[in-house]
Design a protein around this motif. Structure first.
Motif, PDB file in Angstrom:
ATOM      1  N   ASN A   1     -22.736  12.185 -10.268  1.00 57.04           N
ATOM      2  CA  ASN A   1     -21.586  11.502  -9.664  1.00 57.04           C
ATOM      3  C   ASN A   1     -20.952  12.321  -8.539  1.00 57.04           C
ATOM      4  O   ASN A   1     -20.080  11.829  -7.838  1.00 57.04           O
ATOM      5  CB  ASN A   1     -20.507  11.240 -10.723  1.00 57.04           C
ATOM      6  CG  ASN A   1     -20.940  10.235 -11.747  1.00 57.04           C
ATOM      7  OD1 ASN A   1     -21.231   9.095 -11.420  1.00 57.04           O
ATOM      8  ND2 ASN A   1     -21.007  10.659 -13.001  1.00 57.04           N
TER       9      ASN A   1
ATOM     10  N   ALA B   1     -11.632  17.019 -13.261  1.00 56.37           N
ATOM     11  CA  ALA B   1     -11.675  15.650 -12.761  1.00 56.37           C
ATOM     12  C   ALA B   1     -12.322  15.673 -11.376  1.00 56.37           C
ATOM     13  O   ALA B   1     -12.415  16.719 -10.741  1.00 56.37           O
ATOM     14  CB  ALA B   1     -10.267  15.062 -12.686  1.00 56.37           C
TER      15      ALA B   1
ATOM     16  N   ASP C   1     -12.615  13.154  -7.615  1.00 56.14           N
ATOM     17  CA  ASP C   1     -12.018  12.021  -6.909  1.00 56.14           C
ATOM     18  C   ASP C   1     -12.967  10.826  -6.844  1.00 56.14           C
ATOM     19  O   ASP C   1     -14.127  10.917  -7.251  1.00 56.14           O
ATOM     20  CB  ASP C   1     -11.540  12.444  -5.521  1.00 56.14           C
ATOM     21  CG  ASP C   1     -12.664  12.710  -4.550  1.00 56.14           C
ATOM     22  OD1 ASP C   1     -13.798  13.009  -4.981  1.00 56.14           O
ATOM     23  OD2 ASP C   1     -12.426  12.622  -3.332  1.00 56.14           O
ATOM     24  N   CYS C   2     -12.461   9.720  -6.327  1.00 53.32           N
ATOM     25  CA  CYS C   2     -13.206   8.455  -6.299  1.00 53.32           C
ATOM     26  C   CYS C   2     -14.487   8.556  -5.474  1.00 53.32           C
ATOM     27  O   CYS C   2     -15.450   7.842  -5.742  1.00 53.32           O
ATOM     28  CB  CYS C   2     -12.316   7.328  -5.786  1.00 53.32           C
ATOM     29  SG  CYS C   2     -11.573   7.658  -4.173  1.00 53.32           S
ATOM     30  N   ASP C   3     -14.515   9.437  -4.483  1.00 52.82           N
ATOM     31  CA  ASP C   3     -15.714   9.616  -3.668  1.00 52.82           C
ATOM     32  C   ASP C   3     -16.688  10.616  -4.288  1.00 52.82           C
ATOM     33  O   ASP C   3     -17.811  10.747  -3.822  1.00 52.82           O
ATOM     34  CB  ASP C   3     -15.338  10.110  -2.265  1.00 52.82           C
ATOM     35  CG  ASP C   3     -14.559   9.076  -1.477  1.00 52.82           C
ATOM     36  OD1 ASP C   3     -14.847   7.876  -1.624  1.00 52.82           O
ATOM     37  OD2 ASP C   3     -13.664   9.473  -0.708  1.00 52.82           O
ATOM     38  N   GLY C   4     -16.222  11.356  -5.284  1.00 58.22           N
ATOM     39  CA  GLY C   4     -17.075  12.352  -5.929  1.00 58.22           C
ATOM     40  C   GLY C   4     -17.315  13.585  -5.083  1.00 58.22           C
ATOM     41  O   GLY C   4     -18.246  14.346  -5.330  1.00 58.22           O
ATOM     42  N   ASP C   5     -16.439  13.811  -4.069  1.00 57.78           N
ATOM     43  CA  ASP C   5     -16.675  14.947  -3.189  1.00 57.78           C
ATOM     44  C   ASP C   5     -15.623  16.052  -3.287  1.00 57.78           C
ATOM     45  O   ASP C   5     -15.632  16.990  -2.491  1.00 57.78           O
ATOM     46  CB  ASP C   5     -16.836  14.492  -1.732  1.00 57.78           C
ATOM     47  CG  ASP C   5     -15.602  13.798  -1.173  1.00 57.78           C
ATOM     48  OD1 ASP C   5     -14.567  13.701  -1.864  1.00 57.78           O
ATOM     49  OD2 ASP C   5     -15.691  13.332  -0.021  1.00 57.78           O
TER      50      ASP C   5
END
Length: 128
Positions: free
Chosen positions: A6, A74, A76-80
């Motif tokens: 991810n 955790a 983030d939504c971008d996985g970066d």
């Protein structure tokens, strides 16, 4: 599929990690991780990073004793980008401040130190 699938590591195989105090949300530092340092962080419960300047794997606190006990990881939504919540022992900053973000830019353009220095680098690392 691995949880690591991810994540989006950059062309150098690195991902930025924002380190946050789990108790109060204060951002303590930002450092880079490669997959090996992230895997070691997960396995040991202590933060490990990749130093771009020294081209070296390192554990936070290996010289200073100011370790970070991981409470949550955790992404983030971008996985970066990673957000790692920790229990910090001592100063997170190598300059002896609780946070690496101990300076602010005032509207006048001046730099303000916004928190007390806990220890000098000499006290932390000894005389160099």
């Amino acid at each position: 599929m691995s949880a690591y699938d991810n994540l989006k590591f950059n062309a150098d195989g690195l991902i930025p990690a924002i380190i946050q105090d789990a108790a109060n949300g204060r951002v303590l530092m930002m450092a880079w991780m490669n997959r090996a340092s992230l895997e070691t962080t997960v396995a040991t419960g202590k933060t490990h990073f990749w130093s771009r300047s020294r081209q070296k794997f390192w554990m936070k606190g290996e010289s200073s004793g100011h370790i970070q006990e991981v409470k949550d990881i955790a992404f983030d939504c971008d996985g970066d980008t990673l957000l790692i919540q920790v229990e910090q022992t001592g100063a997170a900053c190598h300059e002896g401040y609780r946070s690496c973000f101990f300076r602010s830019l005032a509207a006048s353009g001046e730099v303000r130190v916004t928190e007390p220095q806990l220890q000098t680098p000499g006290e932390i690392y000894g005389k160099k």
